[in-house]
Scaffold this active site. Structure first.
Site, short mmCIF file in Angstrom:
data_model
loop_
_atom_site.label_atom_id
_atom_site.label_comp_id
_atom_site.label_asym_id
_atom_site.label_seq_id
_atom_site.Cartn_x
_atom_site.Cartn_y
_atom_site.Cartn_z
N ASP A 206 0.71 -1.08 0.17
CA ASP A 206 0.14 0.24 0.02
C ASP A 206 0.69 0.85 -0.18
O ASP A 206 1.77 1.33 1.13
CB ASP A 206 -0.82 0.08 1.32
N GLU A 259 1.46 -0.38 -5.31
CA GLU A 259 0.92 0.59 -5.42
C GLU A 259 1.58 1.56 -5.05
O GLU A 259 1.92 2.30 -4.26
CB GLU A 259 -0.46 0.66 -4.23
C1 NOJ Z 1 -4.68 2.89 -1.06
C2 NOJ Z 1 -5.36 2.13 -0.86
O1 NOJ Z 1 -6.08 1.38 -1.87
C3 NOJ Z 1 -6.90 2.33 -0.02
O2 NOJ Z 1 -8.00 1.84 0.13
C4 NOJ Z 1 -6.00 3.05 1.30
O3 NOJ Z 1 -7.19 4.15 1.84
C5 NOJ Z 1 -4.94 4.01 1.07
N1 NOJ Z 1 -3.89 3.74 0.18
C6 NOJ Z 1 -4.32 4.09 3.06
O4 NOJ Z 1 -4.10 3.41 3.46
#
Ligand code: NOJ
Length: 538
Positions: A206, A259
């Protein structure tokens, strides 16, 4: 199919993203859980995917869909705890499916013991140094330490009782960890090792581009809406080198997929040989359904990745963006109220032509499935679910909605529980009340209806994923001349993929091969109408 057996599975795999809360509820509390997944694993396996990625399922107050982790080494009791996780792991592995978890290293929950200790220990304490605590500005420190904004809206700082402030790039319940503090990387080494030893096959990372901040946390420059001091700092790469060493210390092939919402050039830096294995290529996710845009994005991605030997990871949907049916089928835009540039592009609102959006989304799927690299699908995509844009205001749970002062509707509309049975309460998702209401029109898109209809999106996904198994995954992509700006065609080995984005039907030249499948029926023989992709082989 990969000719070389030493090519890691993840380079060309198809992974199904499971938003656990919304997949299937086995115990009637209205929230999906791990045993619900075990019970319907055959649905996932029947698609022909190679693995699953579970959104966070750790103990969490669930202020941000579990991305507020209170204990990185356990599984939330609400999802069935560690025993249910082990049942899912075993059931997945028995079916030959890989199991990926979500690692949330940028921030934890404010209920995590470290943050609770930091609150108690007070200013200047070692406990506070694991986070970004600072004194405020202004005469009595009543102003935040800098001008950074939270991704969800409002200031990225909150003040605690003793007057200090802490940084949170997301919700105030998600304090950012200080990755310059040696205990933070050490803790995550332990997290990785624990789950790898429990048998997981990889992690989705993440906010991979957010963990390290510019030294001194300087103000964002005026007009720098993306705040370059908070994102994509060079220091993140050292963390990935460390984690790759951990992953490679095991004798099985594990993946780390980032990500990172960064440019194609920067994305490629995340998958240098000794860093992450994969990074989502969001540049394509963000493009409109347009031939020139798709081609330019694919070219940028592949040419950025080539020098580092990275494989591409394509995705059209996830739990943070509006579903592709609605993005590609949007025919009348509502006035934009969200100020977040990401929301403006990825969560546009307005009137959707669902039939058009479904055609285009299925055509886009066939396009990405034919590209070299891996593909991630998001649950419900295989049913052709559109975004639920009209959730009643009182039920919205994404913190974005409140934090943005109701200007950004947030992400709940892509997280509505799946419809399984058209004529059962909650469409078979739960014997209780689903945590988000499902619209009546979900009945037409329920799994049982689609199973019974050979022309459904579900059957088209299965057919496409099965056909993808015959694609030579080592074959490079070469574009073919179509003579039309609204039609793209490319060859990979003996496969030719043709996508008609717009305009009249396109007659596919006979020497591109015999039709294998198409996202919607062909007009006649090898003539593809607008909003259709076809695969040809010969
Ligand atoms: C990216 C995640 O995909 C999202 O759902 C989340 O709110 C944020 N990062 C914070 O962790």
């Amino acid at each position: 199919m990969s000719a070389a057996t030493d090519v890691p599975w993840w380079r060309s795999s198809v992974v199904y993203q499971l938003y656990l809360k919304s997949f299937l509820d086995s115990d009637g509390d209205g929230v999906g859980d791990l045993d619900g997944v075990v019970g319907r694993l055959d649905h996932i396996a029947s698609l022909g995917v190679d693995g699953l990625w579970l959104n966070p399922c750790y103990p969490s107050p669930d202020r941000d869909g579990g991305y507020d982790v209170a204990d990185y080494l356990d599984i939330s009791a609400a999802y069935g705890g560690l025993p249910a996780f082990e049942r899912l792991r075993d059931a997945a592995h028995e079916r030959g499916l890989k199991l990926l978890m979500d690692l949330v290293p940028n921030h934890c929950s404010d209920q995590h013991p470290w943050f609770q200790q930091a609150l108690t220990a007070g200013p200047g304490s070692p406990e506070r140094k694991r986070f970004h605590f600072a004194d405020g500005r202004g005469p009595d420190g009543a102003e935040p330490p800098n001008n950074w904004q939270s991704v969800f809206g409002g200031p990225a700082w909150d003040r605690v009782a003793d007057g200090q402030w802490y940084l949170h790039l997301f919700d105030s319940s998600q304090p950012d960890l200080n990755w310059d503090h040696p205990e933070v990387p050490a803790m995550f080494d332990d997290v990785l090792a624990t789950w790898f030893e429990r048998g997981v096959d990889g992690f989705r990372i993440d906010v991979a581009h957010g963990m390290v901040k510019a030294p001194g946390l300087p103000d964002a420059a005026p007009g720098d809406a993306l705040n370059h001091h908070a994102w994509n700092q060079p220091g993140v790469h050292e963390i990935f080198r460390r984690w790759r060493r951990v992953a490679e210390s095991y004798d099985r092939q594990l993946t780390l997929i980032g990500e990172a919402w960064v440019s194609p050039e920067h994305a490629a830096e995340y998958v240098r040989r000794d860093e992450l294995c994969q990074v989502f290529y969001f540049d394509l996710t963000a493009q409109p359904f347009d031939a020139a845009a798709f081609r330019a994005s694919v070219d940028s991605g592949l040419s950025a990745l080539a020098p580092v030997g990275g494989s591409a990871t394509w995705t059209l949907n996830n739990h943070d963006v509006h579903r592709s049916v609605s993005r590609y089928g949007l025919v009348e835009h509502d006035p934009v109220t969200a100020t977040d540039p990401f929301a403006q592009v990825m969560r546009p609102r307005g009137r959707v032509d669902v039939a058009l959006g479904t055609r285009r989304a299925t055509a886009a799927l066939l396009f990405v499935l034919a590209l070299p690299g891996a593909v991630y699908l998001y649950q419900g995509e295989e049913l052709g679910l559109p975004e639920v844009q009209d959730l009643p205001e009182g039920v919205r749970q994404d913190p974005t909605w409140e934090r943005s002062g109701h200007t950004d509707h947030g992400r709940d509309g892509s997280r509505v529980p799946l419809p399984w049975r058209s004529d059962e309460p909650a469409f078979g998702f739960s014997s209780g009340t689903p945590w988000l209401p499902q619209p009546d029109w979900f009945a037409d898109l329920a799994v049982d209806r689609e199973e019974a209809d050979p022309g459904s999106v579900l059957h088209r996904y299965r057919t496409a994923l099965r056909a993808r198994r015959d694609v030579d995954q080592d074959a490079p992509l070469s574009w073919l001349e179509t003579g039309r700006s609204d039609v793209l065609a490319f060859r990979r080995g003996d496969l030719v993929c043709v996508t008609v984005f717009d305009g009249p039907a396109y007659d596919v030249p006979a020497d591109w091969g015999a039709p294998v499948l198409s996202s919607d029926p062909m007009v006649t023989g090898s003539s593809l109408p607008a909003g259709t992709s076809g695969w040809f082989r010969g």
